[in-house]
Design a protein around this motif. Structure first.
Motif, PDB file in Angstrom:
ATOM      1  N   LEU A  58      38.701  45.673  36.776  1.00 23.12           N
ATOM      2  CA  LEU A  58      38.853  44.923  38.024  1.00 23.12           C
ATOM      3  C   LEU A  58      40.334  44.776  38.365  1.00 23.12           C
ATOM      4  N   TYR A  59      40.643  44.780  39.642  1.00 22.49           N
ATOM      5  CA  TYR A  59      42.023  44.549  40.070  1.00 22.49           C
ATOM      6  C   TYR A  59      42.373  43.076  39.888  1.00 22.49           C
ATOM      7  N   ASP A  60      43.646  42.780  39.943  1.00 30.14           N
ATOM      8  CA  ASP A  60      44.073  41.386  39.886  1.00 30.14           C
ATOM      9  C   ASP A  60      44.133  40.769  41.276  1.00 30.14           C
ATOM     10  N   CYS A  61      44.095  41.614  42.286  1.00 27.27           N
ATOM     11  CA  CYS A  61      44.168  41.091  43.657  1.00 27.27           C
ATOM     12  C   CYS A  61      43.332  41.955  44.599  1.00 27.27           C
ATOM     13  N   TYR A  62      42.582  41.296  45.433  1.00 28.44           N
ATOM     14  CA  TYR A  62      41.775  41.993  46.453  1.00 28.44           C
ATOM     15  C   TYR A  62      42.111  41.412  47.818  1.00 28.44           C
ATOM     16  N   ASP A  63      41.816  42.173  48.848  1.00 25.88           N
ATOM     17  CA  ASP A  63      42.000  41.610  50.187  1.00 25.88           C
ATOM     18  C   ASP A  63      41.034  40.457  50.416  1.00 25.88           C
ATOM     19  N   TRP A  86      40.740  47.883  53.264  1.00 25.95           N
ATOM     20  CA  TRP A  86      40.514  46.585  52.611  1.00 25.95           C
ATOM     21  C   TRP A  86      39.780  46.764  51.300  1.00 25.95           C
ATOM     22  N   ASN A  87      40.297  46.165  50.258  1.00 20.08           N
ATOM     23  CA  ASN A  87      39.588  46.111  48.977  1.00 20.08           C
ATOM     24  C   ASN A  87      38.818  44.806  48.890  1.00 20.08           C
ATOM     25  N   VAL A  88      37.564  44.920  48.497  1.00 23.44           N
ATOM     26  CA  VAL A  88      36.703  43.733  48.467  1.00 23.44           C
ATOM     27  C   VAL A  88      36.081  43.589  47.088  1.00 23.44           C
ATOM     28  N   LEU A  89      36.130  42.361  46.572  1.00 24.59           N
ATOM     29  CA  LEU A  89      35.440  42.048  45.314  1.00 24.59           C
ATOM     30  C   LEU A  89      34.268  41.132  45.630  1.00 24.59           C
ATOM     31  N   LEU A  90      33.075  41.549  45.200  1.00 28.33           N
ATOM     32  CA  LEU A  90      31.883  40.725  45.394  1.00 28.33           C
ATOM     33  C   LEU A  90      31.456  40.194  44.030  1.00 28.33           C
ATOM     34  N   LEU A  91      31.500  38.879  43.887  1.00 28.48           N
ATOM     35  CA  LEU A  91      31.163  38.255  42.594  1.00 28.48           C
ATOM     36  C   LEU A  91      29.785  37.621  42.679  1.00 28.48           C
ATOM     37  N   LEU A 272      34.843  48.857  47.343  1.00 29.20           N
ATOM     38  CA  LEU A 272      33.969  47.718  47.048  1.00 29.20           C
ATOM     39  C   LEU A 272      33.694  47.648  45.549  1.00 29.20           C
ATOM     40  N   HIS A 273      34.083  46.555  44.947  1.00 24.63           N
ATOM     41  CA  HIS A 273      33.756  46.317  43.543  1.00 24.63           C
ATOM     42  C   HIS A 273      32.748  45.183  43.465  1.00 24.63           C
ATOM     43  N   VAL A 274      31.620  45.460  42.814  1.00 26.89           N
ATOM     44  CA  VAL A 274      30.597  44.426  42.643  1.00 26.89           C
ATOM     45  C   VAL A 274      30.578  44.041  41.173  1.00 26.89           C
ATOM     46  N   SER A 275      30.707  42.763  40.914  1.00 28.78           N
ATOM     47  CA  SER A 275      30.678  42.297  39.520  1.00 28.78           C
ATOM     48  C   SER A 275      29.548  41.294  39.362  1.00 28.78           C
ATOM     49  N   VAL A 276      28.528  41.663  38.567  1.00 24.86           N
ATOM     50  CA  VAL A 276      27.402  40.748  38.340  1.00 24.86           C
ATOM     51  C   VAL A 276      27.671  39.903  37.091  1.00 24.86           C
ATOM     52  N   SER A 633      47.123  43.907  47.051  1.00 21.10           N
ATOM     53  CA  SER A 633      45.739  44.189  46.690  1.00 21.10           C
ATOM     54  C   SER A 633      45.590  45.633  46.241  1.00 21.10           C
ATOM     55  N   GLY A 634      44.544  45.888  45.441  1.00 21.49           N
ATOM     56  CA  GLY A 634      44.231  47.251  45.068  1.00 21.49           C
ATOM     57  C   GLY A 634      44.645  47.594  43.665  1.00 21.49           C
TER      58      GLY A 634
END
Ligand SMILES: Cc1cc2nc3c(=O)[nH]c(=O)nc-3n(C[C@H](O)[C@H](O)[C@H](O)COP(=O)(O)OP(=O)(O)OC[C@H]3O[C@@H](n4cnc5c(N)ncnc54)[C@H](O)[C@@H]3O)c2cc1C
Ligand SMILES: *[C@@H]1O[C@H](CO)[C@@H](O)[C@H](O)[C@H]1NC(C)=O
Length: 849
Positions: A58-63, A86-91, A272-276, A633-634
């Motif tokens: 995972l990145y340390d910063c997302y948009d 845009w980089n997006v993290l979905l938690l 898009l990074h999805v983290s479950v 980000s990224g």
């Protein structure tokens, strides 16, 4: 529950019966899961399933960081990553969607499973009086897709006025004409007659169909609706008042959650990074009241991720306010009490809680017009069979496609609502089944109805043809609220539903019940000899049938949520004290922003909210210079990694072999383990018992302290292929236990074949009771009279001098008799007997049947 005067053995008997027929048991579900694996790759959809992004990459910063992948969060993730910049993290706190949740008939079973947060309201003496501990169960999705992955799939947009009201309350841009394009944007209407209708569109992400399987009784009920003077129409179109077959978020007859609709197509985008399994504990806010990131935990490891542009809360109407409060945004006094430093004093957070409350128990019996043995309504016993499994797996049809709780619905007007306004005040959910038709396994368990009330209402009309109609209050005036229990992010919030706290609400509900009664009186239902369930809740029996007092009593006892809590972080104009504002770069997008609940089910409106919010966000950040915000980000944000291009390698699909056994048993940790199957290393299947299903879950929770649980040794068992070849596959087990009570006078029991070979010396507590009668034999209503004799035997066998001597319900829980173990025992002459062990007031008793 003080209202249940007469002590009775019925609840114990009922609970005992349900224990024997806890369905569908784990064995059946695993077989079901296996059939899907073998025959329905379309459901497994291995290629498109969302993959969990590796934690260490995972990145340390997302948009943008989106918290919660529910109805709203999944849509946002899809729309925001349309912009490749845009980089997006979905938690998401929960897991990936499960294959079984795609099957419509599984709807009631998903509640209380591991994809349900399993919230309950605080006890009340005004509502949910018929529920365990006077608490209403409030399920919520904890899974990709959120509540859309366990909801009833009904697609309802609400009334045009809902949105015009929102606009009039100071929310420009939210009127019906403003929001209609966003409903259309996501829609892929598959019902042919609506495809070229101005209120519908095709080609969107979200598929809308009718349910694929329908019981015949539904046609009669729709006809009755017309006889009552209502039209059958498109309730999502020009007018809302009337009856309809349900529009549903299903695709090819299977659930279409927002994870399936929006996330799967977007999941392959590199931005898009999805983290479950990632639970956000706190939103991080700096001294300028600017949200700059979140702190979350995955597999016990804490991580901080920063947001360059925004943190977006889409955790649902219960957990978005919870997370705000945990992060110091809320009523300052309340936060200080719990030791949370108040960053922004916003008393509106968690207030304005609205939900659609309904009245259960409107069950009607009727005579099945089919004389050939086919059912006319949904009957659990004949639905979970090999035939329907084959129908489903191979022919893609049959009753496993049915959503029996709401095959049809209606929007109607009580005497308090002018029909000319087309703003109906009651919705009817038309179920082609009633709680008696599942033996207490589905409805009772999902709603938390007590054993006493279930027994009173249904024990002597079990499996008699029935349907039910659930009236729901569309425009409640009562308001509830949420509070934090403590400052621990893992504690469920305190929920105060406050149903019926406004007197108008109960009045309208009473009239709703009268409309239901009138509907059942119409010729189309009369001709089936439709009659209300003659049984009544003891606590309400003192009132005259259908009097206001009686109906009010029922509404307060048999209180049901229709699962639509919203409004807890309401939007509003800046001068509205209840509106939620004040922290920069932080946005709430989900059901909690509704200032007033919509006139219908809430999933479609929340998807619309997220569609519209995505455009608002894109507009807000259009042309914004990157220097305006903090982190980069990224991939370059990863300080600890040198090369930004070492992305995790692609998952090899050839090696994608799901672990069906662990997957299914972890989904239903609370189901009885009839044949728990575990995969071993040498890929032989073994069967072990992990925990005996002795007492229902509710009891278990209450009595854990008192009742010692016997340990069950592990047993080596047959190969899976043997089980499948064997006539007595676990699927039959779900037919058997009920048959056991219906077909046989003497409970002579036989050991289940798996166990007979080498288990003679071993007493297995979760014994299946199987007779050697033909499993295919259809039971008939005339088979039922054997039940009272069994209950008499049970009664006679009780060790109490006077079986009615104990108090039920008990004053102290300790005094309540608890059945904690059942077993078969050999008796002289080779016959088997059933023994039941009770625990009562500190003493164990043994009962032999
Ligand atoms: C049993 C049931 C039946 C329903 N039936 C219908 C129906 O037939 N039709 C209809 O229109 N509506 C129905 N609804 C209501 C509808 O599904 C919900 O209103 C809607 O899904 C809510 O969307 P949301 O985005 O607000 O929240 P949700 O979809 O609940 O999403 C919230 C997500 O956030 C996650 N989350 C929460 N806290 C955290 C955290 N701290 N960190 C990380 N993630 C977190 C949750 O796990 C969840 O995935 C039903 C709901 C339920 C529960
Ligand atoms: C019973 O009759 C009904 C109505 O004619 C028919 O739809 C159904 O398929 C029949 N069932 C069987 C098992 O033949």
């Amino acid at each position: 529950m003080a209202s249940h005067g007469a002590p009775s053995l019925k609840p114990i008997y009922s609970n005992t019966r349900i224990m024997f027929s806890l369905l569908p048991g784990m064995g059946a579900l695993i077989i079901f899961r296996l059939a899907i694996h073998l025959y329905r790759p379309d459901i497994e959809d291995a290629e498109h399933r969302v993959r969990d992004y590796p934690f260490e990459h995972l990145y340390d910063c997302y948009d943008f960081i989106i918290v919660g992948a529910g109805s709203a969060g999944a849509v946002l993730a899809d729309r925001l990553t349309e912009n490749p910049e845009w980089n997006v993290l979905l938690l998401e706190a929960g897991q990936d969607e499960n294959v079984l949740s795609d099957i419509p008939v599984m709807f009631p079973v998903l509640q209380t499973s591991s994809i349900d947060w399993q919230f309950v309201t605080e006890p009340s003496d005004k509502y949910c009086l018929g529920m365990i501990d006077n608490r209403c169960k409030w399920p919520r999705g904890k899974v990709l897709g959120g509540s859309s992955a366990l909801n009833a799939m009904l697609y309802i947009r609400g009334n045009k006025r809902d949105y015009d009201n929102w606009a009039a309350m100071g929310n420009p841009g939210w009127s019906y004409k403003d929001v209609l394009p966003y409903f259309l944007k996501s829609e892929d209407m598959k019902i042919p007659e609506y495809q070229s209708d101005p209120y519908h569109s095709t080609g969107g992400r979200l598929t809308i169909e009718n349910f694929k399987y329908e019981q015949p009784i539904t046609t009669n009920i729709l006809e009755a609706g017309q006889e009552l003077g209502y039209n059958i129409l498109d309730v999502n179109g020009e007018y809302q008042t009337g009856f309809t077959r349900s529009h549903a978020t299903v695709r090819d007859g299977l659930r279409c959650s927002t994870a399936k609709a929006f996330l799967r197509p977007a999941a392959k985008r590199p931005n898009l990074h999805v983290s479950v399994h990632s639970l956000v504990e706190k939103i991080l806010i700096d001294e300028h009241k600017r949200a700059y990131g979140v702190k979350f935990v995955k597999h016990g490891i804490q991580k901080i991720v920063k947001a360059k542009r925004e943190v977006i809360l889409s955790s649902g109407a219960l957990q978005s306010p919870q997370l705000l409060m945990l992060s110091g945004i809320g009523d300052a006094e309340h936060l200080k009490e719990l030791g949370i430093f108040p960053i922004s004093n916003l008393p509106g957070v968690g207030q304005n809680l609205q939900d659609h409350v309904a009245m259960g128990g409107n069950s009607f019996l009727f005579d099945n017009p089919f004389t050939n043995g086919s059912d006319y309504c949904f009957n659990l016993m004949s639905v979970f069979t090999i035939t329907s499994l084959i129908d489903f797996s191979i022919h893609k049809k049959g009753p496993l496609y049915s959503m029996m709780e709401a095959e049809a619905m209606a929007f109607v007007n009580t005497k308090y609502q002018d029909p000319r306004e087309d703003y109906p005040d009651i919705q009817l959910h038309i179920a082609s089944t009633a709680d008696n038709m599942d033996g207490g396994i589905f409805g009772k368990r999902a709603n938390g109805l007590t054993d006493e009330i279930y027994a009173e209402l249904y024990e002597d009309v079990l499996f008699q043809s029935a349907f039910s109609i659930v009236p729901l209050l569309l425009q409640p005036k009562s308001r509830g609220y949420l509070k934090l229990r403590d400052s621990n992010p893992y504690s469920p919030p305190r929920i105060y539903a406050n149903y019926y706290s406004h007197p108008d609400d109960i009045k309208i509900m009473i009239e709703g019940a009268r409309i239901v009664a009138a509907l059942a009186e119409q010729p189309a239902l009369r001709k089936l000899n439709t009659r209300p369930n003659p049984n009544r809740i003891t606590g309400c029996a003192k009132h005259r049938l259908m009097s206001d007092e009686h109906l009010e009593c029922l509404a307060r006892h048999h209180t049901l949520t229709i699962y639509h809590p919203v409004g807890t972080c309401a939007m509003g104009p800046p001068d509205d004290p209840a509106a939620v504002y004040g922290v920069k770069n932080l946005r709430v997008v989900d059901g909690s922003i509704m200032p007033k609940i919509t006139n219908g089910n809430t999933n479609a409106p929340i998807i619309m909210i997220a569609e519209k919010a995505s455009d608002m966000i894109k507009e807000d950040w259009y042309d914004t210079k990157d220097e305006l915000t903090g982190c980069i980000s990224g991939p370059y944000s990863r300080q600890h990694e040198s090369k930004p291009d070492d992305e995790p390698s692609k998952v090899n699909l050839d090696n994608h072999r799901p672990d069906l056994f662990n997957e299914t048993s972890s989904l239903f940790p609370n189901l009885p383990v009839d044949t728990p199957l575990h995969h071993t290393k040498d890929s032989k299947t073994t069967i072990t018992t992990s925990r005996p299903p002795m007492i229902s879950r509710e009891y278990e929770a209450r009595y854990k302290e008192y009742v010692p649980m016997p340990d069950v040794p592990e047993k080596r068992q047959n190969d899976l292929s043997d089980i499948l070849r064997n006539d007595l596959t676990p699927l039959y087990q779900i037919v058997y236990p009920a048959k056991y009570f219906m077909d046989r006078n003497t409970p002579t029991l036989q050991s289940y074949p798996y166990w007979s070979a080498d288990s003679q010396s071993h007493r297995r507590p979760n014994q299946r009771f199987l007779s050697n009668t033909n499993p295919f034999k259809k039971y008939k209503p005339t088979d039922y009279p054997t039940r009272p004799s069994l209950s008499r035997q049970f009664k006679n066998a009780l060790p109490f001098k006077n079986p009615f001597a104990f108090k039920y319900p008990p004053k102290r829980p300790k005094e309540e008799p608890v059945v904690y173990e059942m077993n078969e025992v050999d008796s002289p002459g080779g016959q088997k007997n059933c023994k039941i062990w009770l625990y009562y007031d500190g003493v164990k008793y043994e009962v032999t049947l």
